[in-house]
Write a protein that holds these residues in place. Structure first.
Motif, mmCIF file in Angstrom:
data_model
loop_
_atom_site.group_PDB
_atom_site.id
_atom_site.type_symbol
_atom_site.label_atom_id
_atom_site.label_comp_id
_atom_site.label_asym_id
_atom_site.label_seq_id
_atom_site.Cartn_x
_atom_site.Cartn_y
_atom_site.Cartn_z
ATOM 1 N N THR A 320 0.839 -1.195 0.000
ATOM 2 C CA THR A 320 0.000 0.000 0.000
ATOM 3 C C THR A 320 0.873 1.244 0.000
ATOM 4 O O THR A 320 1.916 1.296 0.666
ATOM 5 C CB THR A 320 -0.901 0.009 1.240
ATOM 6 O OG1 THR A 320 -1.785 -1.113 1.185
ATOM 7 C CG2 THR A 320 -1.724 1.284 1.308
ATOM 8 N N ALA A 321 0.465 2.237 -0.746
ATOM 9 C CA ALA A 321 1.208 3.495 -0.753
ATOM 10 C C ALA A 321 1.256 4.091 0.647
ATOM 11 O O ALA A 321 0.334 3.918 1.452
ATOM 12 C CB ALA A 321 0.550 4.478 -1.713
ATOM 13 N N LEU A 322 2.337 4.791 0.942
ATOM 14 C CA LEU A 322 2.459 5.475 2.226
ATOM 15 C C LEU A 322 1.293 6.437 2.420
ATOM 16 O O LEU A 322 0.761 6.572 3.527
ATOM 17 C CB LEU A 322 3.795 6.216 2.278
ATOM 18 C CG LEU A 322 4.104 7.018 3.541
ATOM 19 C CD1 LEU A 322 4.179 6.100 4.758
ATOM 20 C CD2 LEU A 322 5.421 7.776 3.366
ATOM 21 N N GLN A 323 0.863 7.078 1.354
ATOM 22 C CA GLN A 323 -0.257 8.006 1.445
ATOM 23 C C GLN A 323 -1.531 7.319 1.914
ATOM 24 O O GLN A 323 -2.354 7.915 2.599
ATOM 25 C CB GLN A 323 -0.484 8.665 0.073
ATOM 26 C CG GLN A 323 -1.354 9.909 0.082
ATOM 27 C CD GLN A 323 -2.833 9.591 -0.090
ATOM 28 O OE1 GLN A 323 -3.246 8.436 -0.171
ATOM 29 N NE2 GLN A 323 -3.647 10.631 -0.138
ATOM 30 N N GLY A 324 -1.679 6.028 1.559
ATOM 31 C CA GLY A 324 -2.865 5.289 1.963
ATOM 32 C C GLY A 324 -2.925 5.023 3.451
ATOM 33 O O GLY A 324 -4.001 4.702 3.984
ATOM 34 N N LEU A 325 -1.789 5.153 4.153
ATOM 35 C CA LEU A 325 -1.742 4.978 5.599
ATOM 36 C C LEU A 325 -1.867 6.301 6.347
ATOM 37 O O LEU A 325 -1.985 6.315 7.571
ATOM 38 C CB LEU A 325 -0.428 4.297 6.008
ATOM 39 C CG LEU A 325 -0.139 2.929 5.376
ATOM 40 C CD1 LEU A 325 1.276 2.480 5.741
ATOM 41 C CD2 LEU A 325 -1.162 1.900 5.836
ATOM 42 N N ASP A 326 -1.817 7.381 5.591
ATOM 43 C CA ASP A 326 -1.792 8.719 6.189
ATOM 44 C C ASP A 326 -3.208 9.184 6.507
ATOM 45 O O ASP A 326 -4.008 9.436 5.613
ATOM 46 C CB ASP A 326 -1.118 9.681 5.213
ATOM 47 C CG ASP A 326 -1.087 11.108 5.725
ATOM 48 O OD1 ASP A 326 -1.187 11.298 6.958
ATOM 49 O OD2 ASP A 326 -0.965 12.025 4.894
ATOM 50 N N GLU A 327 -3.525 9.302 7.784
ATOM 51 C CA GLU A 327 -4.859 9.743 8.209
ATOM 52 C C GLU A 327 -4.896 11.217 8.589
ATOM 53 O O GLU A 327 -5.970 11.749 8.882
ATOM 54 C CB GLU A 327 -5.333 8.893 9.397
ATOM 55 C CG GLU A 327 -5.475 7.411 9.080
ATOM 56 C CD GLU A 327 -5.925 6.602 10.285
ATOM 57 O OE1 GLU A 327 -5.936 7.183 11.395
ATOM 58 O OE2 GLU A 327 -6.242 5.416 10.125
ATOM 59 N N LEU A 328 -3.731 11.869 8.587
ATOM 60 C CA LEU A 328 -3.674 13.244 9.076
ATOM 61 C C LEU A 328 -3.240 14.243 8.004
ATOM 62 O O LEU A 328 -3.010 15.411 8.310
ATOM 63 C CB LEU A 328 -2.724 13.322 10.275
ATOM 64 C CG LEU A 328 -3.161 12.477 11.477
ATOM 65 C CD1 LEU A 328 -2.075 12.459 12.543
ATOM 66 C CD2 LEU A 328 -4.458 13.033 12.070
#
Length: 505
Positions: A320-328
């Protein structure tokens, strides 16, 4: 006095030019050549139609075109006249040259460049020597012979046929919205990127995206963490923007955050390629990704995630892209279509956090208007109708075969001198050299024989512990890869006869 014979024309019914176009050119040439003087009254369209044996509407159409372009003018109740000043006068120089006495003294001193200009020139010259030669194993070259030209031509023709004057006015600073919608849909499915069309900015390249980011987020002198070794164009783009690059080493888990903190704890921006580190190929571990996101949130930082060739993975499922883990909202996500199709396409994308949309809209509106909307429209059709996914599947199979061919050829011809690094993705493999062998020297030697194999050292901001060559395989047929490896083996065996059999020792 005007004589009708001055407009004698030889009209050809079999010409590929319609009759009204032939009349247009005939009258225009007579005006420009001086056969018809300015402010000369022309015969009526009815009289000319009879003289040329054509319909009056044909002559009227030619007159309308000449009037619209400024060659003729109609005077109510008086007729049609040639204009006093012809439009070509405003489009061409008069050709009059000054005499020597009018010229200023010759001064051959070069124009002084700014410090940034000098830096960019030096970087460009180095890069041109490294990667602008069209020979194996130049990395990052697509299989251009497989470009779906027939499909692209058909989509382009269809777009032109449906073009209207209203479609020539586009005011969205982030680009053609249908394309942005297709990009968002594609990224959600293929990379688990969390975005909507409003967050997508269409750009011409990764460098273009980085230049936009630098305008909004970087002040001269700001420290920026960057992978070392890393992508040359990212190094050039960020340093040209005035950033102070802080090199961060890469280990088995990717970007080393602890080393970054030790090198400079004040950085608030980091550039990373987590899904396939360029050029080493490491995949950032989940724990590192979470640590980076936690750092960005705690320190009010931002992460530039360059997912430059996420489509080309040859084993296992992509992470998964790092952006997909970014909630903030701390990750700015970059991608490009140039590596998938051709560098000539010049289209890519930048996905922004919601909090940065207004600032980037302001920057885009004031400084840059982006790529051609027409090219964006054709690409949006290509994506929407499924041709992009078809092309990726085809290329993945082709590139996997070429990659395996290159690895087999190296094992058969260079075993003992070169080791191929583990790499399940990308457009190149790393060929590690024996300890003590300079990769720059090997690159120089091979270049003398027409082989392009950039050294790992030139991607490093600090010396690397062991030399390696970047060996691109995607843009070259399998038989050419084998022949080039065989030639490379002959060259290296002559230069380093005692080192074969010592790789890794």
């Amino acid at each position: 006095m005007f004589v009708p014979s001055q407009l004698s024309l030889s009209l050809d019914n079999d010409s590929h030019h319609p009759l009204h176009v032939q009349i247009y050119f005939g009258i225009r040439d007579a005006i420009l050549s001086g056969r018809i003087a300015p402010q000369t009254k022309l015969p009526s369209t009815r009289a000319l139609a009879e003289m040329w044996s054509v319909s009056r509407s044909t002559v009227v159409l030619a007159f309308e075109n000449l009037t619209a372009e400024g060659y003729l003018q109609s005077q109510m109740g008086s007729g049609t006249f040639t204009c006093e000043l012809q439009p070509d006068r405003f489009l061409r120089v008069d050709g009059k040259l000054p005499t020597k006495k009018d010229l200023p003294p010759k001064d051959r001193r070069p124009i002084e460049l700014s410090k940034r200009g000098q830096q960019m020139l030096g970087q460009y010259q180095m890069r041109r020597q490294l990667v602008d030669q069209p020979h194996p194993f130049r990395p990052g070259v697509s299989a251009l012979e497989t470009f779906p030209i027939a499909i692209w031509r058909r989509l382009t023709s269809r777009r032109w046929r449906s073009m209207s004057s209203s479609s020539l006015v586009q005011n969205e600073p982030f680009g053609f919205r249908p394309l942005r919608e297709e990009i968002a849909r594609h990224l959600r499915v293929s990379r688990d990127v969390h975005c909507e069309a409003d967050q997508v900015v269409v750009v011409s390249s990764t460098q273009h995206a980085l230049a936009l980011i630098a305008q909004v987020l970087i002040d001269p002198g700001d420290p920026v963490w960057i992978e070392d070794p890393g992508y040359l164009r990212a190094q050039f783009s960020l340093s040209a923007a005035g950033a102070t690059l802080i090199p961060v080493p890469i280990d088995a888990e990717g970007f080393n955050l602890e080393a970054a903190r030790r090198a400079n704890p004040n950085a608030r921006l980091a550039y990373v390629t987590p899904s396939h580190q360029y050029p080493l190929g490491a995949v950032m571990s989940l724990s590192r990704r979470l640590e980076m996101l936690e750092w960005a949130n705690r320190e009010n930082g931002c992460i530039i995630e360059d997912d430059y060739i996420s489509e080309y993975r040859y084993a296992g499922r992509p992470s998964t892209a790092l952006q997909g883990l970014d909630e903030l909202g701390r990750v700015l996500y970059l991608g490009t279509f140039s590596k998938v199709f051709s560098p000539a396409l010049r289209l890519g994308y930048l996905v922004l956090p919601p909090s940065l949309l207004e600032a980037f809209q302001a920057e885009r509106s004031l400084v840059d208007r982006g790529p051609s909307y027409f090219d964006q429209a054709v690409l949006s059709d290509f994506l929407k109708e499924g041709y992009f996914d078809q092309h990726i599947r085809k290329m993945r199979t082709l590139y996997s075969d070429r990659r395996q061919t290159l690895q087999n050829a190296i094992k058969a011809n260079l075993e003992g001198f070169m080791e191929i690094g583990a790499n399940d993705a990308g457009m190149h493999v790393l060929g590690w050299l024996p300890p003590g062998i300079s990769d720059v020297s090997v690159t120089t030697l091979l270049a003398e024989h027409g082989i392009m194999a950039p050294p790992l050292s030139h991607y490093c901001l600090r010396p690397h512990e062991r030399g390696a060559l970047l060996l691109g395989f995607t843009g070259y047929a399998e038989e050419r890869l084998v022949r080039t490896v065989e030639l490379m083996s002959d060259i290296l065996r002559q230069e380093y006869p005692s080192r074969f059999g010592q790789a890794g020792e």
